[in-house]
Write a protein that holds these residues in place. Structure first.
Motif, mmCIF file in Angstrom:
data_model
loop_
_atom_site.group_PDB
_atom_site.id
_atom_site.type_symbol
_atom_site.label_atom_id
_atom_site.label_comp_id
_atom_site.label_asym_id
_atom_site.label_seq_id
_atom_site.Cartn_x
_atom_site.Cartn_y
_atom_site.Cartn_z
ATOM 1 N N TRP A 178 -25.882 42.745 75.087
ATOM 2 C CA TRP A 178 -25.426 41.349 75.804
ATOM 3 C C TRP A 178 -23.856 41.562 75.931
ATOM 4 N N ASP A 179 -23.808 40.543 76.872
ATOM 5 C CA ASP A 179 -22.227 40.491 77.388
ATOM 6 C C ASP A 179 -21.368 39.182 76.756
ATOM 7 N N GLU A 180 -20.201 39.695 76.606
ATOM 8 C CA GLU A 180 -19.284 38.593 75.996
ATOM 9 C C GLU A 180 -18.345 38.109 76.847
ATOM 10 N N ASP A 181 -18.276 36.831 77.184
ATOM 11 C CA ASP A 181 -17.370 36.276 78.160
ATOM 12 C C ASP A 181 -16.039 36.193 77.529
ATOM 13 N N GLN A 182 -15.025 36.502 78.294
ATOM 14 C CA GLN A 182 -13.499 36.277 77.763
ATOM 15 C C GLN A 182 -12.881 35.138 78.434
ATOM 16 N N TYR A 183 -12.085 34.361 77.703
ATOM 17 C CA TYR A 183 -11.397 33.107 78.211
ATOM 18 C C TYR A 183 -10.255 33.310 77.884
ATOM 19 N N ASN A 213 -0.859 16.054 95.164
ATOM 20 C CA ASN A 213 -0.597 14.934 94.234
ATOM 21 C C ASN A 213 -1.331 14.589 93.089
ATOM 22 N N TYR A 214 -2.211 15.800 92.819
ATOM 23 C CA TYR A 214 -3.069 15.868 91.608
ATOM 24 C C TYR A 214 -2.243 16.228 90.440
ATOM 25 N N GLY A 215 -2.589 15.751 89.167
ATOM 26 C CA GLY A 215 -2.154 16.223 87.909
ATOM 27 C C GLY A 215 -2.800 17.508 87.597
ATOM 28 N N TYR A 216 -2.477 17.991 86.474
ATOM 29 C CA TYR A 216 -3.000 19.201 85.806
ATOM 30 C C TYR A 216 -3.572 18.827 84.365
ATOM 31 N N SER A 217 -3.994 19.979 83.985
ATOM 32 C CA SER A 217 -4.770 20.025 82.306
ATOM 33 C C SER A 217 -4.467 21.532 82.125
ATOM 34 N N VAL A 218 -4.660 21.661 80.735
ATOM 35 C CA VAL A 218 -4.824 23.319 80.187
ATOM 36 C C VAL A 218 -6.019 23.140 79.763
ATOM 37 N N LEU A 219 -7.031 24.293 80.186
ATOM 38 C CA LEU A 219 -8.349 24.702 79.938
ATOM 39 C C LEU A 219 -8.555 25.860 79.827
ATOM 40 N N PRO A 220 -9.463 26.300 79.030
ATOM 41 C CA PRO A 220 -9.823 27.899 78.928
ATOM 42 C C PRO A 220 -10.477 28.196 80.222
ATOM 43 N N VAL A 221 -10.255 29.305 80.813
ATOM 44 C CA VAL A 221 -10.928 29.544 81.950
ATOM 45 C C VAL A 221 -11.280 31.014 81.557
ATOM 46 N N LYS A 222 -12.583 31.239 82.139
ATOM 47 C CA LYS A 222 -13.075 32.620 82.203
ATOM 48 C C LYS A 222 -12.399 33.894 83.005
ATOM 49 N N THR A 223 -11.880 34.772 82.196
ATOM 50 C CA THR A 223 -11.204 35.688 82.904
ATOM 51 C C THR A 223 -12.042 37.220 83.212
ATOM 52 N N GLY A 224 -13.114 37.131 82.302
ATOM 53 C CA GLY A 224 -13.731 38.612 82.634
ATOM 54 C C GLY A 224 -15.102 38.648 81.479
ATOM 55 N N THR A 225 -15.519 39.748 81.307
ATOM 56 C CA THR A 225 -16.749 39.930 80.374
ATOM 57 C C THR A 225 -16.765 41.194 79.659
ATOM 58 N N ILE A 226 -17.404 41.290 78.352
ATOM 59 C CA ILE A 226 -17.201 42.493 77.534
ATOM 60 C C ILE A 226 -18.632 42.902 77.488
ATOM 61 N N HIS A 227 -19.379 44.119 77.934
ATOM 62 C CA HIS A 227 -20.512 44.365 77.701
ATOM 63 C C HIS A 227 -20.872 45.298 76.436
ATOM 64 N N HIS A 228 -21.725 44.553 75.682
ATOM 65 C CA HIS A 228 -22.023 45.379 74.498
ATOM 66 C C HIS A 228 -23.455 45.854 74.604
ATOM 67 N N GLU A 229 -23.506 47.272 74.156
ATOM 68 C CA GLU A 229 -24.696 48.099 74.218
ATOM 69 C C GLU A 229 -25.757 47.613 73.140
ATOM 70 N N ALA A 230 -27.223 47.929 73.403
ATOM 71 C CA ALA A 230 -28.085 47.818 72.393
ATOM 72 C C ALA A 230 -27.810 48.299 70.922
ATOM 73 N N THR A 231 -28.152 47.877 69.997
ATOM 74 C CA THR A 231 -28.096 48.866 68.752
ATOM 75 C C THR A 231 -29.352 49.160 68.109
ATOM 76 N N GLY A 232 -29.528 50.175 67.211
ATOM 77 C CA GLY A 232 -30.743 50.694 66.743
ATOM 78 C C GLY A 232 -30.814 51.840 66.014
ATOM 79 N N HIS A 233 -31.843 52.647 65.501
ATOM 80 C CA HIS A 233 -31.799 53.974 64.903
ATOM 81 C C HIS A 233 -33.088 54.708 65.188
ATOM 82 N N ASN A 234 -33.279 55.701 64.616
ATOM 83 C CA ASN A 234 -34.448 56.750 64.881
ATOM 84 C C ASN A 234 -35.348 56.646 63.798
#
Length: 262
Positions: A178-183, A213-234
């Motif tokens: 699975w992929d984990e999003d980074q904010y 002329n627009y205002g601003y707001s502080v929001l979490p923005v996606k900056t990248g992803t971390i990939h996690h390999e599948a887990t298991g056993h023999n």
């Protein structure tokens, strides 16, 4: 006179009573006689009943004796018939034996005549007649005793074979990859521009000074992803090479006629 009249009346009354007494005695005597007659009649009836019962019993016994005699006669007839059949069979067997012996003696006489005539001619002819006689005797013996031909039937049994296989190391997955999003929190302008801070040369204030002329707001923005390999056993898993099966094996042969085996 009065006394005479009274005495006469008393005498007449006494005579009347005497007559009545005599009549009563006669009736009683007749009744007793009738009772004895009835008893005698009843006794005679019971005697006749007993006699009839005894006659019936004797007749039943005679009928049973006649039936037993008939059964004995029928059994004797059956025995005589069976003995007659046995005698006929033995007579037939004796006749067949006599005919067979007569035919055998006739054939032997013929063979002797042939051999004697052939001996006078030459030794070769005697040899031929001997071979012919031997062949005829063997053929007659073979005809009298036919040879048994075996009919062999295969005798089988079933042998069970279990499935075959081996163990192998197999990967068993516990969890999928699975992929984990980074904010990261960013300053987001109403126009869609994002900034690391509000102030500074590269901040939102400079952007507004530049004409937004627009205002601003502080929001979490996606900056990248971390990939996690599948887990298991023999694990050791059984892998089947061949399925189970039943084999029919021939153990021998048996004759269906005489029961001989090989």
């Amino acid at each position: 006179m009065k006394w005479f009249k009274e005495h006469k009346k008393a005498a007449s009354i006494g005579l009347f009573l005497l007559v009545l007494i005599l009549i009563g005695c006669g009736v009683a005597f007749s009744d007793s006689g009738n009772g004895s007659d009835q008893k005698e009649q009843e006794a005679s009836v019971t005697d006749t009943k007993k006699e009839t019962a005894e006659e019936e019993k004797s007749s039943d016994a005679e009928v049973k004796k006649e039936d037993a005699a008939k059964e004995e006669v029928s059994e004797e007839k059956k025995e005589t018939k069976e003995e007659a059949k046995k005698e006929e069979k033995t007579e037939k067997k004796d006749d067949t034996k006599k005919t067979s012996t007569a035919s055998a003696t006739a054939t032997t006489k013929k063979d002797e005549a042939k051999t004697s005539s052939n001996k006078s001619s030459s030794n070769s002819s005697t040899k031929k007649t001997e071979t012919k006689s031997n062949g005829s005797s063997s053929s007659s013996s073979s005809q009298s005793k036919p040879q048994h031909t075996h009919t062999w039937v295969a005798q089988t049994k079933s042998v069970y074979h279990e499935a075959t296989g081996h163990y192998e190391n197999k990967w068993v997955q516990d969890s999928a990859a699975w992929d984990e999003d980074q904010y990261t929190e960013k300053v987001v302008c109403g126009c869609g521009a994002t900034f690391d801070s509000v102030e500074g040369t590269y901040g939102w204030e400079q952007h507004s000074i530049d004409g937004c002329n627009y205002g601003y707001s502080v929001l979490p923005v996606k900056t990248g992803t971390i990939h996690h390999e599948a887990t298991g056993h023999n694990e050791q898993k059984w892998v089947q090479d061949s399925a189970e099966w039943t084999e029919t094996v021939t153990t021998g042969y048996k004759c269906s006629g005489c029961g001989a085996t090989k």
